[in-house]
Design a protein around this motif. Structure first.
Motif, PDB file in Angstrom:
ATOM      1  N   VAL A 205       4.435  -6.867   8.147  1.00  0.00           N
ATOM      2  CA  VAL A 205       4.276  -8.228   8.325  1.00  0.00           C
ATOM      3  C   VAL A 205       4.642  -8.607   9.521  1.00  0.00           C
ATOM      4  CG1 VAL A 205       4.491 -10.587   7.469  1.00  0.00           C
ATOM      5  CG2 VAL A 205       4.100  -8.718   5.999  1.00  0.00           C
ATOM      6  N   ASP A 206       3.978  -9.241  10.279  1.00  0.00           N
ATOM      7  CA  ASP A 206       4.259  -9.410  11.843  1.00  0.00           C
ATOM      8  C   ASP A 206       5.209  -8.636  12.140  1.00  0.00           C
ATOM      9  OD1 ASP A 206       2.703 -11.985  11.560  1.00  0.00           O
ATOM     10  OD2 ASP A 206       4.339 -12.872  10.783  1.00  0.00           O
ATOM     11  N   ARG A 207       6.428  -8.756  12.599  1.00  0.00           N
ATOM     12  CA  ARG A 207       7.402  -7.654  13.362  1.00  0.00           C
ATOM     13  C   ARG A 207       8.426  -7.024  12.339  1.00  0.00           C
ATOM     14  NH1 ARG A 207       6.934 -12.418  16.949  1.00  0.00           N
ATOM     15  NH2 ARG A 207       6.419 -11.914  18.922  1.00  0.00           N
ATOM     16  N   THR A 208       7.931  -7.162  10.853  1.00  0.00           N
ATOM     17  CA  THR A 208       8.792  -6.659   9.683  1.00  0.00           C
ATOM     18  C   THR A 208       8.036  -5.622   9.342  1.00  0.00           C
ATOM     19  OG1 THR A 208      10.006  -8.598   9.436  1.00  0.00           O
ATOM     20  CG2 THR A 208      10.013  -6.936   7.781  1.00  0.00           C
ATOM     21  N   MET A 209       8.615  -4.329   8.876  1.00  0.00           N
ATOM     22  CA  MET A 209       7.827  -3.224   8.239  1.00  0.00           C
ATOM     23  C   MET A 209       9.106  -2.806   7.143  1.00  0.00           C
ATOM     24  SD  MET A 209       6.565   0.415   9.681  1.00  0.00           S
ATOM     25  CE  MET A 209       7.888   0.448  10.970  1.00  0.00           C
ATOM     26  N   VAL A 210       8.530  -2.579   5.856  1.00  0.00           N
ATOM     27  CA  VAL A 210       9.036  -2.337   4.962  1.00  0.00           C
ATOM     28  C   VAL A 210       8.662  -0.941   4.475  1.00  0.00           C
ATOM     29  CG1 VAL A 210      10.109  -2.540   2.592  1.00  0.00           C
ATOM     30  CG2 VAL A 210       9.591  -4.525   4.290  1.00  0.00           C
ATOM     31  N   LYS A 211       9.382   0.160   4.315  1.00  0.00           N
ATOM     32  CA  LYS A 211       9.044   1.568   4.102  1.00  0.00           C
ATOM     33  C   LYS A 211       9.695   1.899   2.467  1.00  0.00           C
ATOM     34  CE  LYS A 211       6.917   4.229   5.782  1.00  0.00           C
ATOM     35  NZ  LYS A 211       5.607   4.784   5.883  1.00  0.00           N
ATOM     36  N   PRO A 212       9.178   2.317   1.615  1.00  0.00           N
ATOM     37  CA  PRO A 212       9.712   2.849   0.362  1.00  0.00           C
ATOM     38  C   PRO A 212      10.490   4.373   0.733  1.00  0.00           C
ATOM     39  CG  PRO A 212       7.464   2.906   0.120  1.00  0.00           C
ATOM     40  CD  PRO A 212       7.648   2.193   1.358  1.00  0.00           C
ATOM     41  N   LEU A 213      11.754   4.385  -0.123  1.00  0.00           N
ATOM     42  CA  LEU A 213      12.322   5.709   0.149  1.00  0.00           C
ATOM     43  C   LEU A 213      12.009   6.472  -1.150  1.00  0.00           C
ATOM     44  CD1 LEU A 213      16.121   4.775   1.091  1.00  0.00           C
ATOM     45  CD2 LEU A 213      14.579   6.651   2.088  1.00  0.00           C
ATOM     46  N   ARG A 214      11.480   7.524  -0.877  1.00  0.00           N
ATOM     47  CA  ARG A 214      10.785   8.244  -2.114  1.00  0.00           C
ATOM     48  C   ARG A 214      11.384   9.726  -2.077  1.00  0.00           C
ATOM     49  NH1 ARG A 214       7.043   6.158  -4.743  1.00  0.00           N
ATOM     50  NH2 ARG A 214       5.922   4.365  -4.068  1.00  0.00           N
ATOM     51  N   ALA A 215      11.730  10.299  -3.222  1.00  0.00           N
ATOM     52  CA  ALA A 215      12.159  11.823  -3.504  1.00  0.00           C
ATOM     53  C   ALA A 215      11.441  12.441  -4.440  1.00  0.00           C
ATOM     54  CB  ALA A 215      13.511  11.850  -3.604  1.00  0.00           C
ATOM     55  N   GLY A 216      10.334  13.297  -4.086  1.00  0.00           N
ATOM     56  CA  GLY A 216       9.375  13.901  -5.448  1.00  0.00           C
ATOM     57  C   GLY A 216       8.543  12.883  -5.869  1.00  0.00           C
ATOM     58  N   GLY A 217       8.059  12.070  -5.063  1.00  0.00           N
ATOM     59  CA  GLY A 217       7.268  11.023  -5.469  1.00  0.00           C
ATOM     60  C   GLY A 217       7.889   9.708  -6.128  1.00  0.00           C
ATOM     61  N   ALA A 218       8.930   9.927  -6.389  1.00  0.00           N
ATOM     62  CA  ALA A 218       9.798   8.744  -7.186  1.00  0.00           C
ATOM     63  C   ALA A 218      10.501   7.859  -6.160  1.00  0.00           C
ATOM     64  CB  ALA A 218      10.658   9.206  -8.258  1.00  0.00           C
ATOM     65  N   LEU A 219      10.620   6.488  -6.829  1.00  0.00           N
ATOM     66  CA  LEU A 219      11.168   5.417  -5.673  1.00  0.00           C
ATOM     67  C   LEU A 219      12.608   5.489  -5.805  1.00  0.00           C
ATOM     68  CD1 LEU A 219      10.375   3.171  -3.892  1.00  0.00           C
ATOM     69  CD2 LEU A 219      10.847   1.798  -6.249  1.00  0.00           C
ATOM     70  N   MET A 220      13.523   5.807  -4.726  1.00  0.00           N
ATOM     71  CA  MET A 220      14.622   5.555  -4.389  1.00  0.00           C
ATOM     72  C   MET A 220      15.292   4.348  -3.952  1.00  0.00           C
ATOM     73  SD  MET A 220      15.603   9.370  -3.093  1.00  0.00           S
ATOM     74  CE  MET A 220      17.257   9.102  -3.143  1.00  0.00           C
ATOM     75  N   GLY A 221      14.448   3.588  -3.200  1.00  0.00           N
ATOM     76  CA  GLY A 221      14.985   2.370  -2.550  1.00  0.00           C
ATOM     77  C   GLY A 221      13.920   1.984  -1.406  1.00  0.00           C
ATOM     78  N   LEU A 222      14.668   1.029  -0.524  1.00  0.00           N
ATOM     79  CA  LEU A 222      13.519   0.530   0.533  1.00  0.00           C
ATOM     80  C   LEU A 222      14.347   0.690   1.770  1.00  0.00           C
ATOM     81  CD1 LEU A 222      12.365  -2.646  -1.184  1.00  0.00           C
ATOM     82  CD2 LEU A 222      11.229  -0.500  -0.939  1.00  0.00           C
ATOM     83  N   VAL A 223      13.669   0.658   2.682  1.00  0.00           N
ATOM     84  CA  VAL A 223      14.281   0.568   4.321  1.00  0.00           C
ATOM     85  C   VAL A 223      13.213  -0.482   5.069  1.00  0.00           C
ATOM     86  CG1 VAL A 223      14.810   1.815   6.357  1.00  0.00           C
ATOM     87  CG2 VAL A 223      14.870   2.897   4.164  1.00  0.00           C
ATOM     88  N   THR A 224      14.066  -1.452   5.594  1.00  0.00           N
ATOM     89  CA  THR A 224      13.382  -2.566   6.228  1.00  0.00           C
ATOM     90  C   THR A 224      13.827  -2.486   7.752  1.00  0.00           C
ATOM     91  OG1 THR A 224      13.514  -4.141   4.255  1.00  0.00           O
ATOM     92  CG2 THR A 224      13.087  -5.151   6.222  1.00  0.00           C
ATOM     93  N   PHE A 225      12.702  -2.445   8.572  1.00  0.00           N
ATOM     94  CA  PHE A 225      12.739  -2.600   9.947  1.00  0.00           C
ATOM     95  C   PHE A 225      12.331  -3.905  10.419  1.00  0.00           C
ATOM     96  CE2 PHE A 225      11.938   1.748   8.648  1.00  0.00           C
ATOM     97  CZ  PHE A 225      13.083   2.471   9.323  1.00  0.00           C
ATOM     98  N   ASP A 226      13.075  -4.517  11.317  1.00  0.00           N
ATOM     99  CA  ASP A 226      12.527  -5.734  11.939  1.00  0.00           C
ATOM    100  C   ASP A 226      12.948  -5.890  13.263  1.00  0.00           C
ATOM    101  OD1 ASP A 226      12.803  -8.645  12.507  1.00  0.00           O
ATOM    102  OD2 ASP A 226      12.680  -8.892  10.434  1.00  0.00           O
ATOM    103  N   ARG A 227      11.844  -6.172  14.015  1.00  0.00           N
ATOM    104  CA  ARG A 227      11.882  -6.377  15.580  1.00  0.00           C
ATOM    105  C   ARG A 227      12.475  -7.560  15.884  1.00  0.00           C
ATOM    106  NH1 ARG A 227       7.360  -2.769  17.825  1.00  0.00           N
ATOM    107  NH2 ARG A 227       8.967  -2.120  19.149  1.00  0.00           N
ATOM    108  N   GLY A 228      12.762  -8.396  15.325  1.00  0.00           N
ATOM    109  CA  GLY A 228      13.358  -9.702  15.581  1.00  0.00           C
ATOM    110  C   GLY A 228      12.471 -10.612  16.699  1.00  0.00           C
ATOM    111  N   ASP A 229      12.921 -11.031  17.506  1.00  0.00           N
ATOM    112  CA  ASP A 229      12.443 -11.807  18.675  1.00  0.00           C
ATOM    113  C   ASP A 229      11.678 -10.799  19.827  1.00  0.00           C
ATOM    114  OD1 ASP A 229      13.383 -13.993  17.495  1.00  0.00           O
ATOM    115  OD2 ASP A 229      15.074 -14.149  19.002  1.00  0.00           O
TER     116      ASP A 229
END
Length: 804
Positions: free
Chosen positions: A362-386
């Motif tokens: 979304v806009d300058r934000t990207m959220v990628k799920p953390l996965r191990a063997g197809g199962a969810l471990m968490g989230l990583v959020t990248f943001d470009r700011g300005d």
């Protein structure tokens, strides 16, 4: 006009220029009436041999009409390829052009009619190639070219440069470079600013190659571009400085690809350096900020952080914990925040990613799920700011690679966390949690597991109550780390406790333990004995076992490859006795030897493992010296001494190997708690023994135990008189229980058995076993001692109280 200008103009006019080409003037009849020096040089004819002769003398078929037909005076001349005849007879490919002159008056046959210009065909082709190259550089080259005069003002640029700057030349002529690119900066390691770069080139003549400039293109505002530029000085043949030429090429795509590659290399080097999920998450943020994103956060599932398996999709929105966060404006020395719970509102990119299980941009934000063997471990959020621009396809792929690498490392860390927790739990349960109080000694202990990288080890210690108010002291070390080492440690500790209950001497106990350690698991199950295999974790186990007697104040100890203890006397003198080392357990083949010393009440004994006194930065001697300095303050409370020893030897609170410390302060059994007699080995001694025991019990206020004690004394003394020679010793001990001991010089031990109705004896020891809590036999170099314990009556006021 100077020579350089003339030569330059001639080059632009080409090799058919009359000032440099072979030139012949022809009249209307085709006769040569003029001959240039360049013509003599090219074709070899001197003027006297060619003037007046027809043109076909050196140019056969000269009368052949031009391919594009006849021309009138003033028309542009065509260039033809012909074969000329040299004066020496050889043929020469040439390029020829004719220029008609003004028509001559009637009858003037010798008047000039045309000029014929010729040059070697190879010279013309080379010139045409150069002209094509110059035209290509000006109109077709992807490299931007710009010329600046000696005052560093723009004088010309090519088509590619014009596309980059987006303005016509007429609007930019005379401008300086810094005026053309006001927001551009030079990458690190070079002079800052275009003006500075160009002045240095003008002053020194040294070119600058592949300078990287970063900025926005006027035709593409809001998007950062990178150019590779080179600058070199332009000089005339006479050495005059004319200006600077600039070559520029937009390398934005290549630059971004290289940065992504560098980021992946850095990620491979820095992500996953430890088996720690929080540490790995922080490494992800450190790699990605600021080269990839302005800020990065990592959220892990609470269950995963605790070591549980990752959750499959569709299991609902999980509880998240923010374990790492970093932003480009954070100070470099800012300590990381401890993990804390985090939740996301409906509609946020993170909520949508958790719900869908996929990547959200979304806009300058990207959220990628953390996965191990197809199962969810968490989230990583990248943001470009300005920062301008959104994440493109290449950056999405890069983020996927970073997250995938982090997920593998975190999953390994999660597995390690789970196994490490299991090993710690096992080790904690196998080690003594609270040492039982002993009247013979005062104890304090510390156990420090190895750090997370090395894992759980196999060090252990123990304090074992023995018969006759004695106490067994144990410290040992199993080679290796992990669950197997902890399990081996637990098995050995249990074995030592079982052997200690047999009242074995220290050297004999280690010998029997060595036999057990040398067996493989299969051999132990089958009851066979064999040498240890090369992969047997128990090979190389070290152990020290000591027995202290508070009545005699003697301490006997033996060791199997273990460091000797520290002994502190009443004056504070610290010694490390040189008792026989013995081989580590499991090697077999060599005997163990006991060493005995007297320890006055109040002496301090320190048993420890090598992890306490030795590490990679300190040898054993230095560690023992440090421990000795701490133990010299032996009158301090033992708990305080334990803390001081750990602070001095392990100031970081962890070590590559486990460390165990057992401090023991000796006590002495009060003379009023001991009664001992020597009796002759004759039947009359039985009655005497009963009388002495009854009288002593009355003195101690234990007349209530007289009946049972008389029966115990009668049976044990009778057996000693009947089966042994030499004197018989009777001893009563009033400690945590009433202990009755009968010693003789025989080494045979009585056995408890059920007697049949036909037997005349054999029931006495069976009756004794019913009257007491415990009984047993211990052997000495001089014979044996049979002992029995009885509990004190309820609320007995004279029972000594154990001291913790």
């Amino acid at each position: 006009m100077n020579a350089w200008t003339t030569a330059t103009n001639a080059d632009f006019r080409g090799p058919l220029d009359v000032t440099r080409a072979a030139t012949a003037v022809l009249d209307a009849r085709g006769l040569v009436i003029g001959w240039s020096p360049a013509a003599r040089k090219l074709l070899g004819y001197p003027p006297e041999d060619i003037v007046g002769r027809p043109v076909d003398t050196f140019l056969p078929d000269a009368d052949r009409p031009a391919a594009d037909g006849p021309r009138t005076a003033g028309e542009p001349a065509a260039i033809e390829t012909r074969t000329a005849r040299h004066a020496d007879g050889h043929r020469l490919p040439v390029a020829v052009t004719r220029c008609p002159l003004t028509d001559a008056p009637p009858g003037a046959e010798t008047a000039p009619a045309q000029v014929l210009v010729a040059t070697a065909l190879g010279d013309l082709q080379a010139w045409e190639s150069r002209q094509a190259m110059l035209h290509g550089l000006a109109t077709q080259s992807p490299v931007g070219l710009a010329l600046y005069d000696s005052t560093l003002r723009l004088t010309w640029f090519n088509t590619a440069y014009g596309r980059e700057i987006g303005l016509p030349l007429r609007q930019l002529i005379g401008k300086r470079a810094d005026e053309l690119y006001p927001g551009m900066f030079v990458t690190e390691g070079y002079p800052t600013g275009l003006d500075t770069v160009m002045r240095q080139v003008l002053a020194t003549g040294e070119p600058f190659l592949d300078l990287h400039f970063v900025g926005e293109r006027p035709t593409d505002p809001g998007i950062e571009h990178v150019w590779s530029c080179s600058y070199y000085r332009l000089q005339a043949p006479d050495g005059r400085v004319l200006g600077v030429c600039e070559d520029s090429f937009d390398i934005t795509d290549r630059y971004r690809a290289q940065r992504r590659l560098n980021l992946l290399v850095e990620a491979g080097r820095r992500i996953g350096t430890s088996l720690d999920m929080v540490g790995t998450a922080r490494e992800v943020t450190e790699v990605a900020v600021p080269d990839f994103a302005a800020s990065v956060t990592v959220d892990l599932l609470r269950s995963v952080l605790a070591g549980a398996d990752a959750e499959p999709d569709g299991s609902g929105l999980p509880d998240l914990v923010r374990v790492a966060a970093r932003s480009w404006y954070d100070p470099p020395d800012r300590p990381p925040h401890p993990p804390y719970p985090i939740s996301y509102e409906r509609g946020t990119p993170q909520y949508r990613s958790l719900s869908s299980g996929g990547m959200i941009r979304v806009d300058r934000t990207m959220v990628k799920p953390l996965r191990a063997g197809g199962a969810l471990m968490g989230l990583v959020t990248f943001d470009r700011g300005d920062a301008p621009g959104v994440f493109d396809g290449g950056e999405i792929d890069l983020a996927a690679e970073l997250v995938a690498r982090a997920a593998v490392s975190m999953d390994n860390a999660r597995r390690f966390t789970r196994e490490h927790a299991a090993a710690l739990t096992l080790q904690r349960n196998l080690l003594p949690q609270h040492l039982p109080p002993q009247s013979a000694v005062e104890t304090a202990h510390r156990y420090l597991p190895s750090d997370d990288r090395a894992g759980v080890g196999g060090d252990w210690f123990d304090v074992i109550g023995l018969s006759g108010t004695r106490v067994g002291l144990v410290v040992g070390d199993v080679v290796g780390h992990g669950l197997q080492a902890a399990a081996t440690m637990g098995r050995l500790r249990t074995t030592v406790r079982a052997l200690a209950r047999l009242d074995l001497a220290p050297d004999e106990l280690l010998s029997r333990l060595d036999d057990l350690v040398g067996q493989t698991p299969e051999e132990r199950a089958a009851g066979a004995v064999a040498a240890p295999g090369p992969d047997d974790m128990t090979a190389g186990v070290t152990c020290l076992y000591a027995v202290y007697d508070p009545v005699s104040r003697h301490c006997t100890m033996a060791r199997a490859g273990h460091p000797p203890p520290a002994i502190v006397d009443l004056a504070g003198e610290v010694t490390f006795p040189d008792l026989p080392a013995g081989p580590p357990l499991g090697l077999g083949g060599l005997p163990f030897e006991s060493w005995e010393t007297e320890l006055p009440a109040g002496s301090l004994l320190a048993l420890f493992t090598d992890g306490l006194v030795q590490d990679r930065d300190r040898d054993v001697e230095a560690g023992l010296a440090t421990l000795g300095e701490v133990l010299r303050e032996h009158r301090q409370p033992l708990e305080e001494l334990c803390d001081r020893a750990l602070d001095a030897l392990l100031p970081q609170g962890a070590a590559p190997d486990d460390a165990a410390l057992l401090l023991v302060r000796t006590r002495e059994l009060d003379a009023r708690q001991v009664a001992a007699w020597e009796l002759p080995a004759e039947p009359a001694a039985v009655a005497t023994a009963r009388e002495l025991a009854t009288r002593q019990l009355a003195e101690w206020g234990l007349a209530e135990l007289s009946y049972a004690t008389e029966l115990v004394v009668s049976e044990l003394v009778t057996n000693a008189v009947r089966h042994a020679s030499g004197p018989v010793h009777l001893r009563l001990l009033r400690d945590l229980a009433l202990v009755t001991e009968v010693s003789d010089t025989a080494h045979t031990s009585p056995h408890l058995r059920h007697s049949t109705y036909e037997d005349e004896g054999g029931r006495g020891l069976f009756i004794v076993a019913q009257l007491v809590q415990r009984w047993g036999t211990r052997y000495t170099p001089y014979g044996k001692t049979i002992w029995a314990e009885q509990a004190f009556p309820p609320h007995y006021p004279g029972a000594p109280r154990p001291v913790s």
